[in-house]
Motif scaffolding. Structure first.
Motif, PDB file in Angstrom:
ATOM      1  N   HIS A  18       0.821  -1.214   0.000  1.00 18.60           N
ATOM      2  CA  HIS A  18       0.000   0.000   0.000  1.00 18.60           C
ATOM      3  C   HIS A  18       0.856   1.265   0.000  1.00 18.60           C
ATOM      4  N   LEU A  19       1.990   1.221   0.677  1.00 18.29           N
ATOM      5  CA  LEU A  19       2.891   2.369   0.646  1.00 18.29           C
ATOM      6  C   LEU A  19       3.479   2.545  -0.751  1.00 18.29           C
ATOM      7  N   TYR A  20       3.883   1.456  -1.378  1.00 18.41           N
ATOM      8  CA  TYR A  20       4.396   1.503  -2.750  1.00 18.41           C
ATOM      9  C   TYR A  20       3.345   2.098  -3.690  1.00 18.41           C
ATOM     10  N   LEU A  21       2.104   1.610  -3.580  1.00 19.97           N
ATOM     11  CA  LEU A  21       1.044   2.111  -4.457  1.00 19.97           C
ATOM     12  C   LEU A  21       0.727   3.577  -4.181  1.00 19.97           C
ATOM     13  N   TRP A  22       0.827   3.969  -2.920  1.00 20.70           N
ATOM     14  CA  TRP A  22       0.586   5.371  -2.577  1.00 20.70           C
ATOM     15  C   TRP A  22       1.606   6.258  -3.295  1.00 20.70           C
ATOM     16  N   GLY A  82     -15.364   6.304  -6.145  1.00 18.63           N
ATOM     17  CA  GLY A  82     -15.070   6.672  -7.520  1.00 18.63           C
ATOM     18  C   GLY A  82     -13.919   5.908  -8.158  1.00 18.63           C
ATOM     19  N   ILE A  83     -13.323   4.999  -7.442  1.00 16.89           N
ATOM     20  CA  ILE A  83     -12.210   4.198  -7.961  1.00 16.89           C
ATOM     21  C   ILE A  83     -12.726   2.814  -8.311  1.00 16.89           C
ATOM     22  N   HIS A  84     -12.437   2.384  -9.517  1.00 15.15           N
ATOM     23  CA  HIS A  84     -12.804   1.040  -9.963  1.00 15.15           C
ATOM     24  C   HIS A  84     -11.525   0.371 -10.455  1.00 15.15           C
ATOM     25  N   THR A  85     -11.119  -0.682  -9.798  1.00 14.58           N
ATOM     26  CA  THR A  85      -9.847  -1.340 -10.107  1.00 14.58           C
ATOM     27  C   THR A  85     -10.086  -2.769 -10.566  1.00 14.58           C
ATOM     28  N   GLU A  86      -9.032  -3.475 -10.876  1.00 13.00           N
ATOM     29  CA  GLU A  86      -9.134  -4.850 -11.360  1.00 13.00           C
ATOM     30  C   GLU A  86      -8.145  -5.744 -10.627  1.00 13.00           C
ATOM     31  N   TRP A  87      -8.415  -7.036 -10.669  1.00 16.33           N
ATOM     32  CA  TRP A  87      -7.525  -8.040 -10.084  1.00 16.33           C
ATOM     33  C   TRP A  87      -6.414  -8.348 -11.085  1.00 16.33           C
ATOM     34  N   ARG A  88      -5.541  -7.371 -11.299  1.00 18.31           N
ATOM     35  CA  ARG A  88      -4.412  -7.546 -12.209  1.00 18.31           C
ATOM     36  C   ARG A  88      -3.175  -6.919 -11.594  1.00 18.31           C
ATOM     37  N   GLY A  89      -2.042  -7.514 -11.882  1.00 15.66           N
ATOM     38  CA  GLY A  89      -0.775  -6.959 -11.432  1.00 15.66           C
ATOM     39  C   GLY A  89      -0.230  -7.683 -10.216  1.00 15.66           C
ATOM     40  N   GLY A  90       1.086  -7.698 -10.144  1.00 18.26           N
ATOM     41  CA  GLY A  90       1.762  -8.386  -9.044  1.00 18.26           C
ATOM     42  C   GLY A  90       1.428  -7.818  -7.680  1.00 18.26           C
ATOM     43  N   ALA A  96      -3.168  -9.361  -1.755  1.00 18.30           N
ATOM     44  CA  ALA A  96      -4.294 -10.253  -1.486  1.00 18.30           C
ATOM     45  C   ALA A  96      -3.857 -11.497  -0.720  1.00 18.30           C
ATOM     46  N   VAL A  97      -2.750 -12.088  -1.131  1.00 19.09           N
ATOM     47  CA  VAL A  97      -2.243 -13.268  -0.415  1.00 19.09           C
ATOM     48  C   VAL A  97      -1.860 -12.889   1.013  1.00 19.09           C
ATOM     49  N   ALA A  98      -1.192 -11.757   1.184  1.00 18.83           N
ATOM     50  CA  ALA A  98      -0.811 -11.305   2.526  1.00 18.83           C
ATOM     51  C   ALA A  98      -2.050 -11.093   3.394  1.00 18.83           C
TER      52      ALA A  98
END
Length: 128
Positions: A18-22, A82-90, A96-98
């Motif tokens: 989450h920090l990386y994505l931020w 307002g955010i719509h995302t997908e189950w894609r990407g490492g 999700a596993v974590a």
């Protein structure tokens, strides 16, 4: 590796993603502040889980996993703020596993820590 260390590692992995994505741009979206809350809470709960052998730390670990994975599931289905995302990407799959590991370890720790109540028969009188 103890279950508490595994749970703490999973919390830190999710917080790290989450920090990386931020830093990768989420900070400019409506969900940006929630990503920082996730980072801080993941680090704090990881510390509690390792240092404090109390059911609350296990409960927080379970709740963190459910809330974080639940929020992503909402964002990937109906959208979130307002955010719509997908189950894609490492990063999505690592987080999700974590979070599943957080749910499982938190749940197992809670079950292991529940108090054992021994029921002793009570005699209120004699029966004929």
């Amino acid at each position: 590796m103890s279950l508490r260390l595994l749970g703490a590692a999973a919390l830190l992995v999710s917080a790290g993603v989450h920090l990386y994505l931020w830093f990768d741009g989420v900070r400019n979206q409506s969900v940006g502040p929630m990503f920082l809350v996730n980072v801080v809470s993941g680090v704090v709960i990881a510390g509690l889980l390792v240092a404090w052998r109390h059911w609350v730390a296990a409960f927080l670990t379970l709740g963190f996993g459910v809330a974080t994975l639940g929020a992503f599931t909402i964002a990937s289905t109906v959208g979130l703020l307002g955010i719509h995302t997908e189950w894609r990407g490492g990063s999505v799959w690592v987080a999700a596993v974590a979070e599943v590991v957080c749910i499982v370890t938190g749940g197992v720790l809670l079950v292991r820590q529940r108090p054992v109540v021994l029921h002793q028969p009570t005699h209120h009188g004699t029966h004929a």
